[in-house]
Motif scaffolding. Structure first.
Motif, short mmCIF file in Angstrom:
data_model
loop_
_atom_site.label_atom_id
_atom_site.label_comp_id
_atom_site.label_asym_id
_atom_site.label_seq_id
_atom_site.Cartn_x
_atom_site.Cartn_y
_atom_site.Cartn_z
N ASN A 1 10.53 11.79 1.14
CA ASN A 1 9.22 11.79 1.77
C ASN A 1 8.22 12.38 0.78
N ASP B 1 7.63 6.84 2.23
CA ASP B 1 9.08 6.91 2.09
C ASP B 1 9.43 6.26 0.75
N LEU C 1 4.23 5.71 5.55
CA LEU C 1 4.53 6.37 6.82
C LEU C 1 3.25 6.63 7.60
N SER D 1 5.19 14.54 9.95
CA SER D 1 5.82 13.39 10.58
C SER D 1 4.83 12.33 11.03
#
Length: 377
Positions: free
Chosen positions: A241, A255, A262, A295
């Motif tokens: 990441n 990624d 992402l 995230s």
């Protein structure tokens, strides 16, 4: 070719400076940095040691190899310091002014001179020199018995680390202006990851063939300055990441194992990123500190405590976010909400690059060449 690219870089810097000057003359006066107030000293940061390595170029980044921190000075000296004590482990003059940081794998080290020469060295001698054909402000990457460089004209080149032989070269069409900052050049697994204009590329390190390409920012605007979308040095990586910043355009996470975007968020910063498993941190052009969810990319918090203080690339140290400013102060903030926790002073000149950690010792360097080590209590 070297002079041509030097002129491009100088033109870039001059146009940006001119635009800033016009804005300053026609608009309101320069913003005043926020008052800091009394230091609350929640951490108890103590000085561990100091050293002097000579004036540093503004694009230089300290490089940690094992227990050592390596620095290249503008006067042509490469210095390795023991991180815990500040003791000089080795020092070597290369006979030319330097503009990049030091890249190295513990045995072979590499720097770039002001004249566009790649210089490979060990701890006691220069191993070889190679003309690059273009200036590079990006720290060379030494990995897999190769030395990789990223030039200002967006050429990626691989050299044999032992002999200096040029192995392959990958070049993309350059825009009229290039950014006078270090770019993205790193290894992720068996992939060479580089920033070219507003794109992140994954290359085969053996031959330079492209494996994937991810757009981070698209060139827009009515003039060359507004269309600058280069990716800047200072990458937050967690395994595959990889989170990067495009100059005054966007922050994105990719990624790197798949070459998949992402998330991507608009952001107006000019310096690199830091991060951990939960957050990605960066500073905007007006010195607002920002945290995004790693995230999802959603904004977690924004702090204006240090607004207009000329903040650089931050560092995550445990539960603390550390960032230097243009007056030589190091600010320690809570990573969860950006609240001030402590601060420490250096020599009054701008902090260069991001602070680094060697074990439990925090090290920051200044444009005057001061090296300052601190240990929280």
């Amino acid at each position: 070719m070297v002079l041509s690219v030097l002129r491009q870089v100088c033109r870039s810097l001059c146009v940006v400076a001119f635009a800033a000057a016009v804005a300053a003359c026609s608009g309101p006066s320069k913003p005043v940095p926020k008052e800091l107030g009394a230091n609350i000293g929640l951490i108890g940061v103590k000085s561990a040691w100091t050293a002097q390595v000579g004036p540093l170029d503004a694009t230089t980044q300290a490089h940690v190899v094992g227990a050592q921190v390596l620095l290249s000075s503008a006067n042509g000296t490469v210095t390795a310091l023991q991180g815990e004590t500040g003791r000089v482990v080795w020092q070597l003059g290369v006979g030319a002014p330097l503009v990049s940081g030091v890249g190295g794998d513990g045995q072979t080290f590499a720097v770039v001179s002001e004249a566009g020469e790649l210089i490979a060295l060990s701890s006691d001698k220069v191993l070889w020199r190679q003309r690059m054909g273009a200036l590079s402000l990006t720290t060379p990457l030494v990995a897999g018995a190769r030395v990789f460089t990223l030039s200002a004209d967006r050429t990626v080149t691989a050299f044999d680390a032992a002999s200096g032989q040029r192995l392959w070269q990958m070049q993309r069409t350059s825009d009229p202006l290039v950014l006078g900052q270090a770019g993205v050049l790193m290894a992720v697994g068996d992939t060479l990851v580089v920033g070219v204009a507003g794109r992140l590329l994954g290359l085969n390190p053996l031959n330079g063939a492209a494996r994937w390409e991810v757009p981070v920012a698209v060139s827009r605007g009515t003039n060359e300055v507004e269309r600058l979308v280069d990716l800047v040095a200072g990458v937050s990586r967690l395994q595959s990441n990889v989170c990067v910043r495009s100059y005054q355009a966007a922050v994105a996470c990719v990624d790197a194992s798949k070459g998949a975007l992402l998330w991507n968020k608009a952001a107006a910063g000019m310096t690199g990123l830091a991060g951990d498993s939960e957050y990605v941190f960066g500073t905007e052009a007006d010195s607002k500190l920002m945290a995004w969810s790693r995230s999802s990319g959603e904004r977690v918090w924004v702090s204006e405590t240090l607004r207009w203080r000329g903040l650089g690339t931050p560092l995550v140290a445990g539960q603390t976010l550390v960032v230097g400013d243009s007056s030589g102060l190091l600010h320690f903030l809570s990573r969860t909400d950006g609240a001030p926790m402590d601060r420490a002073s250096t020599d009054g000149s701008s902090i260069v690059g991001a602070p680094v950690l060697v074990g439990k010792t925090l090290i920051a360097v200044t444009q005057k060449g001061g090296v300052f080590a601190f240990r929280p209590e």
